[in-house]
Design a protein around this motif. Structure first.
Motif, PDB file in Angstrom:
ATOM      1  N   VAL A  58      17.711  32.963  60.172  1.00  0.00           N
ATOM      2  CA  VAL A  58      18.444  34.069  59.382  1.00  0.00           C
ATOM      3  C   VAL A  58      17.365  35.047  59.412  1.00  0.00           C
ATOM      4  N   TYR A  59      17.735  36.366  59.741  1.00  0.00           N
ATOM      5  CA  TYR A  59      17.197  37.556  59.709  1.00  0.00           C
ATOM      6  C   TYR A  59      17.470  38.418  58.548  1.00  0.00           C
ATOM      7  N   ASP A  60      16.649  38.509  57.846  1.00  0.00           N
ATOM      8  CA  ASP A  60      16.836  39.703  56.416  1.00  0.00           C
ATOM      9  C   ASP A  60      16.064  40.826  56.693  1.00  0.00           C
ATOM     10  N   SER A  61      17.137  41.847  57.104  1.00  0.00           N
ATOM     11  CA  SER A  61      16.355  43.278  57.442  1.00  0.00           C
ATOM     12  C   SER A  61      15.599  43.879  56.152  1.00  0.00           C
ATOM     13  N   GLY A  62      16.248  43.586  55.322  1.00  0.00           N
ATOM     14  CA  GLY A  62      15.482  44.136  53.929  1.00  0.00           C
ATOM     15  C   GLY A  62      14.015  43.745  53.816  1.00  0.00           C
ATOM     16  N   GLN A  63      13.787  42.389  53.897  1.00  0.00           N
ATOM     17  CA  GLN A  63      12.514  41.865  53.846  1.00  0.00           C
ATOM     18  C   GLN A  63      11.957  41.902  55.072  1.00  0.00           C
ATOM     19  N   ARG A  64      12.598  42.097  56.326  1.00  0.00           N
ATOM     20  CA  ARG A  64      11.838  42.133  57.676  1.00  0.00           C
ATOM     21  C   ARG A  64      11.210  40.620  57.881  1.00  0.00           C
ATOM     22  N   LYS A  65      12.024  39.705  57.445  1.00  0.00           N
ATOM     23  CA  LYS A  65      11.565  38.327  57.918  1.00  0.00           C
ATOM     24  C   LYS A  65      12.876  37.444  58.501  1.00  0.00           C
ATOM     25  N   PHE A  66      12.223  36.412  59.236  1.00  0.00           N
ATOM     26  CA  PHE A  66      13.275  35.369  59.528  1.00  0.00           C
ATOM     27  C   PHE A  66      12.969  34.264  58.544  1.00  0.00           C
ATOM     28  N   PHE A  67      14.164  33.563  58.440  1.00  0.00           N
ATOM     29  CA  PHE A  67      14.144  32.437  57.453  1.00  0.00           C
ATOM     30  C   PHE A  67      14.841  31.464  58.387  1.00  0.00           C
ATOM     31  N   TYR A  68      13.871  30.079  58.337  1.00  0.00           N
ATOM     32  CA  TYR A  68      14.170  29.211  59.257  1.00  0.00           C
ATOM     33  C   TYR A  68      14.752  27.739  58.518  1.00  0.00           C
ATOM     34  N   PHE A  69      15.773  27.194  58.789  1.00  0.00           N
ATOM     35  CA  PHE A  69      16.344  26.121  58.353  1.00  0.00           C
ATOM     36  C   PHE A  69      16.641  25.153  58.922  1.00  0.00           C
ATOM     37  N   ASP A  70      15.934  23.935  58.850  1.00  0.00           N
ATOM     38  CA  ASP A  70      15.963  22.863  59.757  1.00  0.00           C
ATOM     39  C   ASP A  70      16.309  21.417  59.100  1.00  0.00           C
ATOM     40  N   SER A  71      17.340  20.791  59.408  1.00  0.00           N
ATOM     41  CA  SER A  71      17.798  19.459  58.662  1.00  0.00           C
ATOM     42  C   SER A  71      17.335  18.308  59.172  1.00  0.00           C
ATOM     43  N   SER A  72      16.437  18.685  60.145  1.00  0.00           N
ATOM     44  CA  SER A  72      15.772  17.602  60.706  1.00  0.00           C
ATOM     45  C   SER A  72      14.236  17.647  60.731  1.00  0.00           C
ATOM     46  N   ALA A  73      13.680  17.738  59.426  1.00  0.00           N
ATOM     47  CA  ALA A  73      12.092  17.936  59.179  1.00  0.00           C
ATOM     48  C   ALA A  73      11.332  18.745  60.076  1.00  0.00           C
ATOM     49  N   SER A  74      11.746  19.837  60.411  1.00  0.00           N
ATOM     50  CA  SER A  74      10.924  20.808  61.259  1.00  0.00           C
ATOM     51  C   SER A  74      10.994  20.644  62.521  1.00  0.00           C
ATOM     52  N   SER A  75      11.843  19.546  63.133  1.00  0.00           N
ATOM     53  CA  SER A  75      11.680  19.243  64.432  1.00  0.00           C
ATOM     54  C   SER A  75      11.957  20.545  65.404  1.00  0.00           C
ATOM     55  N   ASN A  76      12.680  21.499  64.821  1.00  0.00           N
ATOM     56  CA  ASN A  76      12.899  22.730  65.709  1.00  0.00           C
ATOM     57  C   ASN A  76      12.291  23.615  65.610  1.00  0.00           C
ATOM     58  N   ARG A  77      11.036  23.692  64.894  1.00  0.00           N
ATOM     59  CA  ARG A  77      10.041  24.758  64.450  1.00  0.00           C
ATOM     60  C   ARG A  77       9.564  25.525  65.887  1.00  0.00           C
ATOM     61  N   ILE A  78       9.232  25.004  66.867  1.00  0.00           N
ATOM     62  CA  ILE A  78       8.623  25.488  67.983  1.00  0.00           C
ATOM     63  C   ILE A  78      10.040  26.563  68.503  1.00  0.00           C
ATOM     64  N   PRO A  79      11.144  26.006  68.972  1.00  0.00           N
ATOM     65  CA  PRO A  79      12.199  26.887  69.306  1.00  0.00           C
ATOM     66  C   PRO A  79      12.722  27.878  68.211  1.00  0.00           C
ATOM     67  N   ALA A  80      12.551  27.866  67.029  1.00  0.00           N
ATOM     68  CA  ALA A  80      12.760  28.824  65.959  1.00  0.00           C
ATOM     69  C   ALA A  80      11.629  29.770  66.253  1.00  0.00           C
ATOM     70  N   LEU A  81      10.382  29.543  66.194  1.00  0.00           N
ATOM     71  CA  LEU A  81       9.305  30.647  66.467  1.00  0.00           C
ATOM     72  C   LEU A  81       9.648  31.263  67.785  1.00  0.00           C
ATOM     73  N   ARG A  82       9.778  30.599  68.784  1.00  0.00           N
ATOM     74  CA  ARG A  82      10.093  31.319  70.036  1.00  0.00           C
ATOM     75  C   ARG A  82      11.426  32.277  69.791  1.00  0.00           C
ATOM     76  N   LEU A  83      12.426  32.019  69.272  1.00  0.00           N
ATOM     77  CA  LEU A  83      13.461  32.925  69.048  1.00  0.00           C
ATOM     78  C   LEU A  83      13.086  33.899  68.570  1.00  0.00           C
ATOM     79  N   ALA A  84      12.290  33.772  67.305  1.00  0.00           N
ATOM     80  CA  ALA A  84      11.904  34.803  66.373  1.00  0.00           C
ATOM     81  C   ALA A  84      11.027  35.847  66.993  1.00  0.00           C
ATOM     82  N   ARG A  85       9.941  35.296  68.086  1.00  0.00           N
ATOM     83  CA  ARG A  85       9.457  36.229  68.899  1.00  0.00           C
ATOM     84  C   ARG A  85       9.981  37.139  69.771  1.00  0.00           C
ATOM     85  N   GLN A  86      11.158  36.633  70.325  1.00  0.00           N
ATOM     86  CA  GLN A  86      12.215  37.392  71.354  1.00  0.00           C
ATOM     87  C   GLN A  86      12.827  38.398  70.661  1.00  0.00           C
ATOM     88  N   LEU A  87      13.323  37.840  69.544  1.00  0.00           N
ATOM     89  CA  LEU A  87      14.037  38.843  68.552  1.00  0.00           C
ATOM     90  C   LEU A  87      13.304  40.105  68.013  1.00  0.00           C
TER      91      LEU A  87
END
Length: 100
Positions: free
Chosen positions: A1-30
């Motif tokens: 989730v991107y919050d333009s007011g805070q200029r931050k991405f919020f990452y939610f993972d229901s599987s104990a951070s198993s998708n952290r690297i793909p989330a960081l890659r997506l944030a870098r691309q965006l």
């Protein structure tokens, strides 16, 4: 989730951070197309993660949020607390529940 007011991405993972690297890659691309900005320097806060709802109704990191910033030019990604699944097939249900 991107919050333009805070200029931050919020990452939610229901599987104990198993998708952290793909989330960081997506944030870098965006980061190249969104007004994310970078942090003042590399930092990583390993405290417990969580978010709160502000008076505007926006999701905001609590004081216990885990912030992941790899480089100063990288976007700010806050790993936010969410319910955790106990199997490998309920991720869609968790995604819908967190999106509410």
């Amino acid at each position: 989730v991107y919050d333009s007011g805070q200029r931050k991405f919020f990452y939610f993972d229901s599987s104990a951070s198993s998708n952290r690297i793909p989330a960081l890659r997506l944030a870098r691309q965006l980061n190249g197309v969104l007004p994310c900005g970078g942090a003042g320097g590399a930092e990583k806060d390993d405290s417990d993660s969580g978010t709160t709802k502000g008076s505007s109704g926006r999701t905001q990191p609590s004081s216990e949020a885990k912030v992941m910033v790899v480089k100063s030019s990288s976007p700010i990604v806050v790993e936010s607390k969410c319910p955790q699944q106990t199997n490998g097939y309920d991720c869609g249900v968790y995604a819908i529940a967190v999106a509410r």
